[in-house]
Design a protein around this motif. Structure first.
Motif, short mmCIF file in Angstrom:
data_model
loop_
_atom_site.label_atom_id
_atom_site.label_comp_id
_atom_site.label_asym_id
_atom_site.label_seq_id
_atom_site.Cartn_x
_atom_site.Cartn_y
_atom_site.Cartn_z
N ALA A 62 -31.56 -83.74 -18.38
CA ALA A 62 -32.54 -84.59 -19.07
C ALA A 62 -33.50 -83.76 -19.91
CB ALA A 62 -33.32 -85.42 -18.03
N ILE A 63 -34.02 -82.67 -19.34
CA ILE A 63 -35.00 -81.86 -20.05
C ILE A 63 -34.35 -81.15 -21.24
CG2 ILE A 63 -36.60 -79.89 -19.89
CD1 ILE A 63 -36.97 -80.69 -16.89
N ALA A 64 -33.20 -80.51 -21.01
CA ALA A 64 -32.53 -79.78 -22.10
C ALA A 64 -32.15 -80.72 -23.24
CB ALA A 64 -31.29 -79.07 -21.55
N GLU A 72 -31.46 -82.28 -9.15
CA GLU A 72 -31.74 -81.04 -9.89
C GLU A 72 -30.88 -80.97 -11.14
OE1 GLU A 72 -31.61 -81.59 -6.31
OE2 GLU A 72 -30.46 -79.75 -6.07
N VAL A 73 -29.62 -81.40 -11.00
CA VAL A 73 -28.69 -81.36 -12.14
C VAL A 73 -29.14 -82.38 -13.19
CG1 VAL A 73 -26.30 -81.81 -12.86
CG2 VAL A 73 -26.75 -80.58 -10.73
N VAL A 74 -29.48 -83.57 -12.73
CA VAL A 74 -29.92 -84.63 -13.65
C VAL A 74 -31.16 -84.19 -14.41
CG1 VAL A 74 -30.69 -87.02 -13.83
CG2 VAL A 74 -28.94 -86.42 -12.14
N ARG A 75 -32.08 -83.55 -13.70
CA ARG A 75 -33.34 -83.11 -14.32
C ARG A 75 -33.07 -82.04 -15.38
NH1 ARG A 75 -38.11 -79.84 -12.65
NH2 ARG A 75 -39.96 -81.08 -13.08
N LYS A 123 -30.86 -92.68 -21.60
CA LYS A 123 -29.60 -93.36 -21.23
C LYS A 123 -28.69 -92.43 -20.42
CE LYS A 123 -29.41 -96.35 -25.25
NZ LYS A 123 -28.98 -96.34 -26.64
N VAL A 124 -28.59 -91.18 -20.88
CA VAL A 124 -27.71 -90.23 -20.18
C VAL A 124 -28.25 -89.94 -18.78
CG1 VAL A 124 -26.82 -87.85 -20.22
CG2 VAL A 124 -26.79 -89.23 -22.31
N LYS A 125 -29.57 -89.81 -18.68
CA LYS A 125 -30.18 -89.56 -17.37
C LYS A 125 -29.83 -90.70 -16.40
CE LYS A 125 -34.35 -88.31 -15.01
NZ LYS A 125 -35.73 -88.54 -14.72
N GLU A 149 -40.73 -89.21 -17.89
CA GLU A 149 -39.45 -89.70 -17.36
C GLU A 149 -38.47 -88.54 -17.15
OE1 GLU A 149 -37.38 -92.19 -20.13
OE2 GLU A 149 -35.69 -92.49 -18.77
N MET A 150 -38.34 -87.68 -18.16
CA MET A 150 -37.40 -86.56 -18.07
C MET A 150 -37.78 -85.60 -16.95
SD MET A 150 -35.38 -87.54 -20.30
CE MET A 150 -35.64 -88.90 -21.44
#
Lengths: 142, 117
Positions: free
Chosen positions: A44-46, A38-41, A25-27, B61-62
């Motif tokens: 999302a990963i963290a 790059e910021v979104v990724r 959802k946040v992504k 997805e991430m």
């Protein structure tokens, strides 16, 4: 931008199949707001690593996300068992996850080191028997 | 490499994303551990895995991974297929093992994706 968008989520700890829904959802929100990929990724990963940790170690918790044009601040809080030795938990490969979790594809001991890798600031406040608060900041400006 | 070529080389069955099968991937990564996918992948790769659960799609997805190949004949269930469709991902399954599938793609020119060694 002085304006801050505040999001609050409750992560359920009893359903592994739903782990990651909050990060998803946040992504989506960050993409809609037009943040750089790059910021979104990084966020999302963290965040996904943190969310998985919450579900497998701490029976869920809460996630607060403050979004401004300068930075994204994520605070993940749980009432889990806490981390007895943070330094050890930060080592790649160190894991206390159960075999059950490993069968699901996680618990390789890469979670916390990976969160550190993808965040600009990472702070852990943990107390054994009481829980863990993880604060992550990711800068949005180039 | 086009995903359609991946499908043909691996004689794979496509479960989702048939509409974007002509899109391309530059490199690939194979792992059954999503923890390692999250830690080691640094590009928009093709993911090969023998793990079949919803978290494979979530992890993809991430990481902005748009195509997943399930190896060793593993087939995704409906919930996995539906989530992949909602995320606009290609999902396929091949009977080949991880090693053979990887070798076939590599020898056909699809590079690997790894951290500096």
């Amino acid at each position: 931008m002085a304006e801050v968008m505040k999001l609050h989520y409750v992560v359920s700890g009893d359903d592994f199949t739903r782990a990651g829904e909050t990060s998803s959802k946040v992504k989506k929100t960050l993409n809609q707001l037009g943040f750089r990929p790059e910021v979104v990724r990084k966020v999302a990963i963290a965040m996904y690593e943190g969310e998985i940790n919450m579900v497998i170690h701490a029976d869920g918790g809460t996630i607060d996300v403050d979004i401004s044009s300068d930075e994204i601040v994520i605070v993940m809080q749980d009432k889990g068992p806490g981390i007895p030795d943070v330094e050890k938990a930060m080592q790649e490969g160190f894991s206390t996850a159960s075999n059950n979790v490993r069968e699901l594809g996680f618990g390789a001991g890469m979670g916390l080191p990976n969160i550190k890798k993808y965040s600009d600031v990472m702070e852990i406040d943990t107390q054994v028997g009481k829980g863990t608060k993880l604060r992550i900041v990711i800068y949005a400006k180039e | 490499m086009k995903l359609a070529e991946v499908r043909d080389i691996l004689q794979a069955k496509v479960f989702a994303g048939e509409k974007i099968i002509e899109s391309e991937v530059d490199s690939a990564f194979g792992s059954d551990l999503m923890s390692d996918v999250l830690a080691f992948v640094n590009d928009r790769v093709l993911l090969l895995t023998g793990l079949v659960n919803l978290q494979v799609v979530r992890t993809a997805e991430m990481m902005d991974i748009s195509a997943i190949v399930f190896v060793r004949g593993k087939c995704p269930d409906e919930s996995i297929i539906n989530l992949a469709k909602s995320k606009n991902m290609v999902i396929m399954s091949t009977a080949h093992t991880m090693y053979v599938a990887s070798g076939k793609l590599y020898s056909n020119g699809l590079a690997g994706n790894e951290r500096e060694v």
